[in-house]
Each structure stands twice: as structure tokens, then as C-alpha cells.
Design a protein around this motif. Structure first.
Motif, PDB file in Angstrom:
ATOM      1  N   LEU A 137       0.859  -1.175   0.000  1.00  9.22           N
ATOM      2  CA  LEU A 137       0.000   0.000   0.000  1.00  9.22           C
ATOM      3  C   LEU A 137       0.900   1.231   0.000  1.00  9.22           C
ATOM      4  O   LEU A 137       2.001   1.211   0.560  1.00  9.22           O
TER       5      LEU A 137
ATOM      6  N   PHE B 227       0.877   5.734   0.027  1.00  8.33           N
ATOM      7  CA  PHE B 227       0.185   7.013   0.137  1.00  8.33           C
ATOM      8  C   PHE B 227       0.961   8.048  -0.667  1.00  8.33           C
ATOM      9  O   PHE B 227       2.139   8.286  -0.414  1.00  8.33           O
TER      10      PHE B 227
ATOM     11  N   PRO C 256      -4.403   7.498  -1.844  1.00  8.24           N
ATOM     12  CA  PRO C 256      -4.057   6.182  -1.289  1.00  8.24           C
ATOM     13  C   PRO C 256      -4.177   5.144  -2.403  1.00  8.24           C
ATOM     14  O   PRO C 256      -5.149   5.161  -3.167  1.00  8.24           O
TER      15      PRO C 256
ATOM     16  N   LEU D 194      -5.782  10.564   5.702  1.00  9.59           N
ATOM     17  CA  LEU D 194      -5.686   9.484   4.719  1.00  9.59           C
ATOM     18  C   LEU D 194      -4.376   8.717   4.832  1.00  9.59           C
ATOM     19  O   LEU D 194      -4.340   7.519   4.558  1.00  9.59           O
TER      20      LEU D 194
ATOM     21  N   THR E  47      -4.475   4.787   5.213  1.00 12.70           N
ATOM     22  CA  THR E  47      -3.770   3.913   4.268  1.00 12.70           C
ATOM     23  C   THR E  47      -2.908   2.904   5.003  1.00 12.70           C
ATOM     24  O   THR E  47      -2.881   1.718   4.668  1.00 12.70           O
ATOM     25  N   GLU E  48      -2.221   3.370   6.036  1.00 14.38           N
ATOM     26  CA  GLU E  48      -1.385   2.461   6.831  1.00 14.38           C
ATOM     27  C   GLU E  48      -2.242   1.405   7.526  1.00 14.38           C
ATOM     28  O   GLU E  48      -1.879   0.232   7.575  1.00 14.38           O
TER      29      GLU E  48
END
Length: 243
Positions: free
Chosen positions: A123, A125, A143, A198, A202-203
Motif C-alpha cells: 500500500l 500514500f 491512497p 488518509l 492507508t497504513e
């Protein structure tokens, strides 16, 4: 000069794009669509210019319909079957997409690969301020999922790149004529004031294992990505598997 963070997404996008869309009935695709809805709501939704869109991995970004027609004419000339009566963007896009599908299926038959998977790598950001890329930035935070550039995916991208006109990335390619293809899927484009919120979200998504599962791909498509997110519209789509 760094500008003040955006509170609404007002960026006007350009051109046409080629997307690789995941199988819409896949459980991971459904989970991603739910996350997209959650994130859009977190960021103020449509009143802040945050519109939802079809989950996709962008293969080409920002080329003109006029250039697409030129690519179509060249393909027809190479096949010695030019049909000058075809002038509709949908028919032109469909013809180019079908060519990509045929070439890719030839490759899959040769290497005996039945599926192409979007396999998540991480993932990520991504802040993209307006001043980035010589003023081409979107003025937003994004994200997204980064996918492995698997051999099948790399081959498909290469086929599409050779079939369609050069996109914005390839027009700014390196000295060897190669653009850096980083396959990814965005969850949303949000105003910069949601940066911290965000980034943390996202994390936290990394803990949701179903988000990071591989996806079977469903379609190749051409979209008009002109104007704001609400203005994006489908031009043509072909199923990547089967007839």
C-alpha cells in the motif's frame, strides 16, 4: 513555490486512458470498492469533488482521440483492411482493444498462462501537489495499491503501448524511450487537507488481509478521462478472457 493545501478537488484531467479492470465479482474487488466508498465519504464526498470511479490499473494515461484514430488507421493499413467508414470513437477504441486482446492471448497460449493476476506488493500514500511535475500535479492525495510488475502484466502493457498512441508518461520517457510503468490502483483522489487522515488510514488498511489478495483481471477498457472525476465516461470495453 508550495501552494496552500487544497480543500476541494478541482483538477481538470485530460485525454483518453486505457484501463485494466479487475473482475468485478472477485471478493477482493468488492472489498476495494467498499474501501473506495468509505474513503470518499471520509473526505467529504461529491461536495468536495471526491467522486468514486471504477477500480482499475491504468495502462496508458492522457492521449488524444485524434491520435487514437491515427493509431487505428495505421493498424488497419498494416492489416491491409482499412475501413474508412469507421469514424466513431467507440468503434475505433474497440478495434484497438480487440487487437491487444488477440496479441495477448497469443502470448498466453505460447507460455501456457491462463490468468493474469494483479498481485499487490504494498500500500502506498501519494501526495501529488499542483506544483509537482512542472505544474501538472493534481493537487490531491492518493491512497493506492502498488502491484507487482509481473511478466504477464509487463507483456500486456507493452502490447497496449505499441497499439495505442504514446501517452503522457511515454512522451516524457527516459533517454532509452522507456517510461517507468508502476502498476497501481487508486482508492480515491482527495483534497490535500485530508493528508494526515488518509495517510493514517492507508497504513491501517495494511492490516486488512483481503485488501492485499491477488485479483483476477476482467476487462481492458478505454475511458474518456477529461474534466473532473464526475465527467469520466466509458468509451469501449472488452473482456480479457474468452471471446
Amino acid at each position: 513555490m508550495k501552494l496552500a493545501p487544497t480543500t476541494k478537488l478541482t483538477h481538470q484531467f485530460e485525454g483518453y486512458s486505457v484501463w485494466l479492470e479487475p473482475c468485478e465479482n472477485h471478493k477482493t474487488t468488492k472489498a476495494i470498492k467498499q474501501e473506495m466508498t468509505t474513503i470518499a465519504s471520509m473526505c467529504g464526498g461529491e461536495k468536495n469533488g471526491v467522486y468514486e470511479f471504477q477500480p482499475h490499473c491504468t495502462m496508458l494515461y492522457n492521449f488524444s482521440p485524434k491520435e487514437m484514430k491515427s493509431s487505428y488507421i495505421k493498424l488497419q493499413q498494416d492489416r491491409e483492411c482499412l475501413n474508412e467508414s469507421v469514424a466513431n470513437d467507440k468503434e475505433i477504441a474497440l478495434s484497438l482493444l480487440m487487437h491487444c486482446k488477440e496479441k495477448f492471448n497469443q502470448y498466453r497460449t505460447m507460455v501456457k498462462k491462463d490468468d493474469i493476476l494483479l498481485k499487490p506488493e504494498s500500500l502506498y500514500f501519494f501526495p501529488y501537489p499542483k506544483e509537482a511535475d512542472n505544474g501538472k500535479g493534481f493537487g490531491c492525495v492518493i491512497p493506492l495499491i502498488i502491484y507487482e510488475n509481473k511478466p504477464q502484466l509487463h507483456v500486456l502493457h507493452d502490447i497496449i503501448r505499441k497499439t495505442f498512441p504514446p501517452d503522457e508518461r511515454h512522451k516524457s520517457s527516459d533517454s532509452n524511450g522507456k517510461a517507468n510503468f508502476v502498476p497501481h490502483m487508486a482508492f480515491c483522489y482527495a483534497p490535500e487537507v485530508y493528508h494526515d487522515k488518509l495517510a493514517a488510514y492507508t497504513e491501517s488498511m495494511g492490516e486488512k488481509k483481503y485488501i492485499m489478495e491477488s485479483q483476477k483481471t476482467g476487462y481492458l477498457s478505454v475511458w474518456s478521462t477529461k474534466g473532473g472525476l464526475k465527467d469520466w465516461k466509458l468509451i469501449a470495453r472488452v473482456k480479457l478472457d474468452g471471446k
